[in-house]
Design a protein around this motif. Structure first.
Motif, PDB file in Angstrom:
ATOM      1  N   LEU A 182       0.839  -1.198  -0.073  1.00  0.00           N
ATOM      2  CA  LEU A 182      -0.008  -0.086   0.104  1.00  0.00           C
ATOM      3  C   LEU A 182       1.011   1.295   0.091  1.00  0.00           C
ATOM      4  O   LEU A 182       1.916   1.169   0.600  1.00  0.00           O
ATOM      5  CB  LEU A 182      -1.021  -0.127   1.098  1.00  0.00           C
ATOM      6  N   PHE A 183       0.153   2.255  -0.793  1.00  0.00           N
ATOM      7  CA  PHE A 183       1.064   3.458  -0.790  1.00  0.00           C
ATOM      8  C   PHE A 183      -0.114   4.635  -0.376  1.00  0.00           C
ATOM      9  O   PHE A 183      -0.969   4.910  -1.182  1.00  0.00           O
ATOM     10  CB  PHE A 183       1.411   3.700  -2.277  1.00  0.00           C
ATOM     11  N   LEU A 184       0.356   5.172   0.799  1.00  0.00           N
ATOM     12  CA  LEU A 184      -0.652   6.153   1.171  1.00  0.00           C
ATOM     13  C   LEU A 184      -0.239   7.636   0.884  1.00  0.00           C
ATOM     14  O   LEU A 184       0.907   8.107   0.991  1.00  0.00           O
ATOM     15  CB  LEU A 184      -0.663   6.459   2.923  1.00  0.00           C
ATOM     16  N   MET A 185      -0.979   8.424   0.134  1.00  0.00           N
ATOM     17  CA  MET A 185      -0.884   9.778  -0.338  1.00  0.00           C
ATOM     18  C   MET A 185      -1.820  10.480   0.421  1.00  0.00           C
ATOM     19  O   MET A 185      -3.148  10.383   0.362  1.00  0.00           O
ATOM     20  CB  MET A 185      -0.916   9.990  -1.608  1.00  0.00           C
ATOM     21  N   HIS A 186      -1.472  11.503   1.324  1.00  0.00           N
ATOM     22  CA  HIS A 186      -2.259  12.280   2.090  1.00  0.00           C
ATOM     23  C   HIS A 186      -1.915  13.653   2.252  1.00  0.00           C
ATOM     24  O   HIS A 186      -0.729  14.107   2.498  1.00  0.00           O
ATOM     25  CB  HIS A 186      -2.582  11.685   3.434  1.00  0.00           C
ATOM     26  N   THR A 187      -2.864  14.639   2.304  1.00  0.00           N
ATOM     27  CA  THR A 187      -2.543  16.008   2.216  1.00  0.00           C
ATOM     28  C   THR A 187      -2.728  16.507   3.652  1.00  0.00           C
ATOM     29  O   THR A 187      -3.975  16.260   4.447  1.00  0.00           O
ATOM     30  CB  THR A 187      -3.361  17.018   1.325  1.00  0.00           C
ATOM     31  N   SER A 203       0.835   2.740   9.082  1.00  0.00           N
ATOM     32  CA  SER A 203       2.135   3.044   9.618  1.00  0.00           C
ATOM     33  C   SER A 203       3.119   2.118   9.001  1.00  0.00           C
ATOM     34  O   SER A 203       4.234   2.471   8.651  1.00  0.00           O
ATOM     35  CB  SER A 203       1.990   2.937  11.151  1.00  0.00           C
ATOM     36  N   GLY A 204       2.745   0.903   8.415  1.00  0.00           N
ATOM     37  CA  GLY A 204       3.818   0.174   7.731  1.00  0.00           C
ATOM     38  C   GLY A 204       4.036   0.323   6.231  1.00  0.00           C
ATOM     39  O   GLY A 204       4.617  -0.485   5.597  1.00  0.00           O
ATOM     40  N   SER A 205       3.372   1.186   5.691  1.00  0.00           N
ATOM     41  CA  SER A 205       3.376   1.492   4.140  1.00  0.00           C
ATOM     42  C   SER A 205       3.934   2.600   3.814  1.00  0.00           C
ATOM     43  O   SER A 205       4.559   3.611   4.663  1.00  0.00           O
ATOM     44  CB  SER A 205       1.709   1.531   3.757  1.00  0.00           C
ATOM     45  N   LYS A 206       4.331   2.473   2.540  1.00  0.00           N
ATOM     46  CA  LYS A 206       4.920   3.692   1.906  1.00  0.00           C
ATOM     47  C   LYS A 206       4.154   4.873   2.202  1.00  0.00           C
ATOM     48  O   LYS A 206       2.984   4.822   1.701  1.00  0.00           O
ATOM     49  CB  LYS A 206       5.309   3.581   0.450  1.00  0.00           C
ATOM     50  N   GLN A 207       4.470   5.995   2.333  1.00  0.00           N
ATOM     51  CA  GLN A 207       3.789   7.337   2.406  1.00  0.00           C
ATOM     52  C   GLN A 207       4.164   8.619   1.984  1.00  0.00           C
ATOM     53  O   GLN A 207       5.368   8.723   1.952  1.00  0.00           O
ATOM     54  CB  GLN A 207       3.456   7.639   4.030  1.00  0.00           C
ATOM     55  N   ARG A 208       3.380   9.390   1.488  1.00  0.00           N
ATOM     56  CA  ARG A 208       3.769  10.584   0.968  1.00  0.00           C
ATOM     57  C   ARG A 208       2.782  11.726   1.576  1.00  0.00           C
ATOM     58  O   ARG A 208       1.509  11.668   1.233  1.00  0.00           O
ATOM     59  CB  ARG A 208       3.817  10.622  -0.805  1.00  0.00           C
ATOM     60  N   ILE A 209       3.157  12.321   2.435  1.00  0.00           N
ATOM     61  CA  ILE A 209       2.321  13.449   2.842  1.00  0.00           C
ATOM     62  C   ILE A 209       2.772  14.672   2.463  1.00  0.00           C
ATOM     63  O   ILE A 209       3.934  15.217   2.560  1.00  0.00           O
ATOM     64  CB  ILE A 209       2.736  13.400   4.471  1.00  0.00           C
ATOM     65  N   VAL A 210       1.734  15.348   2.104  1.00  0.00           N
ATOM     66  CA  VAL A 210       1.913  16.766   1.230  1.00  0.00           C
ATOM     67  C   VAL A 210       1.341  17.777   1.946  1.00  0.00           C
ATOM     68  O   VAL A 210       0.272  17.763   2.610  1.00  0.00           O
ATOM     69  CB  VAL A 210       1.068  16.729  -0.221  1.00  0.00           C
ATOM     70  N   GLU A 211       2.204  18.813   2.372  1.00  0.00           N
ATOM     71  CA  GLU A 211       1.826  19.694   3.207  1.00  0.00           C
ATOM     72  C   GLU A 211       0.880  20.584   2.470  1.00  0.00           C
ATOM     73  O   GLU A 211       0.819  21.011   1.345  1.00  0.00           O
ATOM     74  CB  GLU A 211       3.363  20.781   3.550  1.00  0.00           C
ATOM     75  N   GLY A 212      -0.093  21.008   3.203  1.00  0.00           N
ATOM     76  CA  GLY A 212      -1.093  21.962   2.878  1.00  0.00           C
ATOM     77  C   GLY A 212      -2.251  21.127   1.903  1.00  0.00           C
ATOM     78  O   GLY A 212      -2.538  20.128   2.057  1.00  0.00           O
ATOM     79  N   SER A 213      -2.749  22.003   1.035  1.00  0.00           N
ATOM     80  CA  SER A 213      -3.570  21.446  -0.081  1.00  0.00           C
ATOM     81  C   SER A 213      -4.869  21.022   0.709  1.00  0.00           C
ATOM     82  O   SER A 213      -5.362  21.911   1.704  1.00  0.00           O
ATOM     83  CB  SER A 213      -2.958  20.245  -0.756  1.00  0.00           C
TER      84      SER A 213
END
Length: 235
Positions: A182-187, A203-213
């Motif tokens: 799983l790959f979590l993408m969250h703003t 928590s055990g997945s790849k994550q991309r947390i994008v500031e703002g948006s």
């Protein structure tokens, strides 16, 4: 109308999602043997985009992913069915699409409620999934939305019932067996879903947390190559 749920801090609003446009065309004959970033891909690959609550294949993120795959010469690898309001019927349709893929490697890309569906499907089909601002417990967060609804893109009117919420609850996955798929993408500026809850849940997945948006994730297009890299190679 809106609903706020303390545990998940979920707010669903009826804000307009923009002008309705024709949905992208997802061919059922998939490209084979293509490459991205110089690496060889599996012979056949399917990117199955799963849209969210009161959304449609005409959604901006669906069209952006389709456009990026098209630019890479991989338009035929994209599919995005129009889901019915009933979660049970929506999952039946998605299962039928997946069954039609046969042995073709599958990559799910689910947005909001589509992320909830993708979490369950990834758990049961051993495939990769990109979860974009995913709903985690919509069967609880949508309680205050029971009653008349209208799809923002198609104009379809329907009623959200407790039966629909029960159908969602039946597909709740409290913990993923293979979080690495799983790959979590969250703003962090998501006004509908609390990104911190998603970070803890996956928590055990790849994550991309994008500031703002925001929940719509207007910058999603900037991260499409990262989405495709994960779908292609799991990285």
């Amino acid at each position: 109308m809106a609903v706020f749920r303390e545990r998940e801090r979920v707010i669903y609003t009826k804000a307009a999602a923009g002008a309705s446009v024709a949905p992208p065309r997802g061919a059922r004959v998939f490209a084979s043997g293509s490459s991205h970033n110089g690496a060889r891909l599996p012979e056949r690959l399917v990117y199955l985009y799963i849209h969210g609550f009161n959304s449609a294949p005409a959604s901006i993120k669906a069209r952006q992913l389709h456009a990026r795959l098209t630019a890479l010469g991989r338009a035929a690898e994209f599919a995005c069915p129009a889901l019915p309001p009933s979660p049970r019927e929506a999952m039946t349709l998605l299962e039928r699409v997946i069954a039609g893929c046969g042995d073709q490697p599958l990559v799910l890309v689910g947005s909001s409620l589509g992320g909830f569906y993708a979490t369950w499907l990834a758990e049961h089909h051993d495939c990769r999934a990109v979860l974009v601002n995913p709903a985690i417990t919509p069967h609880e967060g949508l309680v205050a939305w029971l009653g008349p609804q209208k799809n923002l893109y198609t104009g379809e009117a329907y009623e959200l019932t407790r039966g629909h919420l029960a159908e969602m609850a039946a597909r709740f996955v409290p913990q993923s067996t293979h979080p690495g798929r799983l790959f979590l993408m969250h703003t962090t500026g998501d006004e509908l879903l609390d990104w911190r809850i998603a970070v803890a849940r996956f928590s055990g997945s790849k994550q991309r947390i994008v500031e703002g948006s925001d929940h719509g994730f207007a910058e999603f297009e900037q991260y499409l190559d990262e989405v495709i890299a994960f779908g292609d190679h799991g990285t």
